[in-house]
Structures are given as C-alpha cells and as structure tokens.
Enzyme design. Structure first.
Site, PDB file in Angstrom:
ATOM      1  N   LYS A 161       0.844  -1.191   0.000  1.00  0.00           N
ATOM      2  CA  LYS A 161       0.000   0.000   0.000  1.00  0.00           C
ATOM      3  C   LYS A 161       0.884   1.248   0.000  1.00  0.00           C
ATOM      4  CE  LYS A 161      -4.223  -1.715   0.225  1.00  0.00           C
ATOM      5  NZ  LYS A 161      -5.238  -1.412  -0.808  1.00  0.00           N
ATOM      6  N   ASP A 189      -0.419  -0.546  -4.575  1.00  0.00           N
ATOM      7  CA  ASP A 189      -1.776   0.019  -4.637  1.00  0.00           C
ATOM      8  C   ASP A 189      -1.768   1.410  -4.003  1.00  0.00           C
ATOM      9  OD1 ASP A 189      -4.450   0.562  -4.709  1.00  0.00           O
ATOM     10  OD2 ASP A 189      -5.082  -1.173  -3.514  1.00  0.00           O
ATOM     11  N   GLU A 215      -1.739  -0.196  -8.953  1.00  0.00           N
ATOM     12  CA  GLU A 215      -3.192  -0.216  -8.817  1.00  0.00           C
ATOM     13  C   GLU A 215      -3.734   1.169  -8.445  1.00  0.00           C
ATOM     14  OE1 GLU A 215      -4.437  -3.415  -6.316  1.00  0.00           O
ATOM     15  OE2 GLU A 215      -6.449  -2.643  -6.068  1.00  0.00           O
ATOM     16  N   ASP A 240      -9.093  -0.230  -9.873  1.00  0.00           N
ATOM     17  CA  ASP A 240      -9.852  -0.847  -8.775  1.00  0.00           C
ATOM     18  C   ASP A 240     -11.084   0.015  -8.484  1.00  0.00           C
ATOM     19  OD1 ASP A 240     -10.891  -1.979  -6.505  1.00  0.00           O
ATOM     20  OD2 ASP A 240      -9.115  -1.741  -5.261  1.00  0.00           O
ATOM     21  N   LYS A 264     -14.044  -6.745  -7.184  1.00  0.00           N
ATOM     22  CA  LYS A 264     -14.313  -7.143  -5.798  1.00  0.00           C
ATOM     23  C   LYS A 264     -15.800  -7.426  -5.683  1.00  0.00           C
ATOM     24  CE  LYS A 264     -10.553  -4.519  -3.830  1.00  0.00           C
ATOM     25  NZ  LYS A 264     -10.136  -3.214  -3.319  1.00  0.00           N
TER      26      LYS A 264
HETATM   27 MG    MG Z   1      -7.123  -1.557  -4.350  1.00  0.00          MG
END
Ligand code: MG
Length: 367
Positions: A161, A189, A215, A240, A264
């Site tokens: 992240k 991401d 991402e 995303d 997702k």
């Molecule tokens: Mg993500």
C-alpha cells in the site's frame, strides 16, 4: 422450491494491527452476515463488508438495504438467480455489499443442492489460487520488516500500500525490494492517492524495482487521468475503485485506462455480476484480479470460488481474513497454504461452522 426465511447478523472483527491505506485506517471490520433458508431444508450464507469510502455503505445502510430486499425475496426460487439479481436491482440502487451477501448465499444454496462446490458449477478452471498478502502503510522500514515476515511464512507475492507521500512511497518500494530479493512479486496500490503527474514521476522512479502492477494510481472518477498515466507507464496499470459494475468496466476499457481490472464482490454486488465484468474484460484482452475489502473467511471463500472458476481471473488479492485477528469461520472455508488459497471441495461455499460468539444472534429476520 422457495426462499423461506432470511436472517441478518452484525459482526465486528478486529484486525491483528491497525490497517492503513491512502483512504484511511481501520482497527476492525464491521460486517453483515446473511443466512438464507429454504423450504427444502438447505441454507446458504453470505457476507457484506461495507466500505463507506468505496461503496458508500456502512453496516447500517447494509441492514437497511436488506430490510428492503429481504421480504421481497421470500417465496422466490433460488435457482432463478438472474431473476433474483434483477429484482434486487429494481428494489434498490447501489448497495453492492448488501447485494453481494445475498448473491453468495443464493449460490451457496445452489451448490449445496447440486452437490457441487460453487467453483465447479461456475467454470471449474483451477483448484488453487495464488494470492498476495497486503502490507498496509507504515514507515518504509517497518513495511520492509513486515515484508520479510510474510515471505518467511511462505507468501510469494506482496501487495504494497502506497499513495500518501510520493518520496516516501518510492522509499517504501526500494526498501521492500531490497529486503525480499529479486524473486518475490511486488504489486503496489495507491488507492487514488496520487495526481496523474505524481503517478507518472513515481512510476519512472520505481521501474528499476521490478513492480508487477500499479493499482488505482489516481482518483476513481479520473478515468482520463488514469489513461494518461497508463500511456506514460512501463508498469501495467490496474483499475480498482474506478470499476464497480460491468458498465464501469466497459468505460475504463473504452478509455484505454487500464491493463488489468480488479473485481471485488463488494463493488460488483456479488459473483454473478463479477462474472459479467470478467467476461467483458476478457473480450478486450484484459485480465482481472479478484480483490477484497474486510471480509472474513466467509466472503473470502466466495471470492476464492470465483477466482478458481473463471479463467480470466488471473490475479488474486484474497487475504483480508488473514489480516483479521477475529476468525468468524471456525470450520471449513478456503485454507491458505504458502501463497495459495485452496478451493474447498465441499458443496456450495464449503463453510463448515462459525464462531457463534462472534456471529451472535440475528438483528433482523424476514419470513
Ligand atoms: Mg485496491
């Protein structure tokens, strides 16, 4: 054959350590569990893990949505899933986590009745799914330490992240690559944390650290900005937050804004819609990832079945349950072996039993 009763549970699951991403920090995951019972003695389970920043949902909005949806599903045939999805979309817009919980429970019922795991019913492409493990935002040094800890546990892919501070972000990647060596895959991401200009600059600086995917570098709605980043990036770009629905997928593809799409279940409204996104992406030669929010092993297991079923789901980020200290699923579900999630062979989702203390009593019942 019809749906007879729907129960709604509210659960609060603590993380092992505070989990920070560019959008905020979580100490627990507040989820809603759905149990759908039928008049032929089979029940199905599903989970909503709402994210206010991403799907505009909270446990309260999920319960409110289920209060509108639940009573209208009583008497419907669970095998007519396309009709059920149509109906819940007519009843209420958005509320995709709430809808995902229903979708999972319906598929769980279908699988149990057909005596097949959901993954076998929906395509049966693979038996195990390679997952990454996510390292939340901390200091570059602490993140490198977490990376080493996960590699020692057997993980082969790291999801890092970033997206809070451009120069520190470059340092995060440098430290982690140095700590884990050249073999481990690193995907990052930014959770919308950069401007297109920052993204292009950072990507140039991290090229040498062999990063697999970048991402959601920019704001979800900035599809043009993401297309610009993609044109100027040597690293594949994954969408995303920009893609929730099949329609969003089509827009991102038309804008040539992504090389990979992260699906997702909480954004799509469940596996049924996720299959449609994967098909649209496949037609454009774009592979998909399946990711997660803060699901327990219940929601993660549903996503593992989806990833196992569909050829075009070539990447997985299915680790939320591993980051949670509280384990809602006591028996069954998708186990983890090194960096792999094993698809349960039991019928339906393959969830065996819950930790009843965490599950508690239903907060709503529709019949
Ligand atoms: Mg993500």
């Amino acid at each position: 054959m019809g749906i007879e009763r729907i129960e709604v549970y509210r659960v609060s699951l603590a993380y092992v350590e505070p989990f920070r991403i560019a959008l905020g920090t979580s100490v627990k995951s507040e989820n809603v569990i759905v149990r759908v019972l039928t008049d032929f003695g089979i029940e199905g389970w599903g989970e909503a893990s709402p994210s206010f920043k991403i799907t505009n949902e909270t446990p309260e909005t999920v319960i409110n949505a289920l209060t509108k949806i639940g009573p209208r599903l009583i008497g419907m045939c669970p095998f007519k899933i396309e009709q059920i999805i149509e109906k819940i979309d007519e009843i209420i817009e958005g509320n995709t986590s709430a809808k995902a919980a229903i979708d999972m429970a319906i598929l769980d019922i279908i699988g149990k009745k057909a005596r097949k795991p959901i993954s076998s019913l929906l395509g049966g492409y693979r038996d195990e799914v390679l997952t990454d493990i996510t390292i939340g935002i901390k200091s570059p040094k602490e993140m490198a330490k977490s990376a080493v800890k996960y590699i020692k546990k057997g993980f082969k892919v790291l999801k890092v992240k970033v997206g809070v501070n451009p120069s520190e972000d470059v340092e995060r990647i440098r430290r982690i690559r140095k700590a884990v060596g050249p073999e481990i895959k690193i995907r990052i991401d930014a959770n919308q944390g950069w401007t297109p200009k920052e993204a292009i600059e950072i990507i140039k600086k991290i090229e040498k650290y062999n990063v697999e995917l970048v991402e959601q570098p920019v704001k979800a709605e900035d599809i043009k900005g993401m297309a610009t980043v993609r044109k100027n990036s040597s690293i594949p770009i994954m969408a995303d937050e920009s893609v929730h629905s099949p329609k969003d997928a089509l827009e991102v593809i038309k804008a040539e804004a992504a090389d990979v799409i992260n699906i997702k279940l909480m954004k799509s409204g469940g596996i049924w819609k996720a299959m449609k996104i994967a098909a649209i992406a496949e037609a454009a030669n774009i592979p998909c990832m399946v990711g997660c929010m803060g699901e327990s092993n219940l929601g993660i297991t549903a996503a593992v079945h989806f990833a196992a079923a569909v050829k075009n789901v070539q990447y997985a980020d299915l680790d939320a349950d591993l980051l949670l200290k509280d384990k809602l699923v006591r028996k069954g579900g998708a186990k983890v072996k090194g960096s792999k999630r094993i698809v349960p062979k039991k019928n339906g989702l393959g969830i065996g039993a819950f930790n009843e203390n965490l599950l508690g009593k239903p907060v709503k019942v529709f019949k």
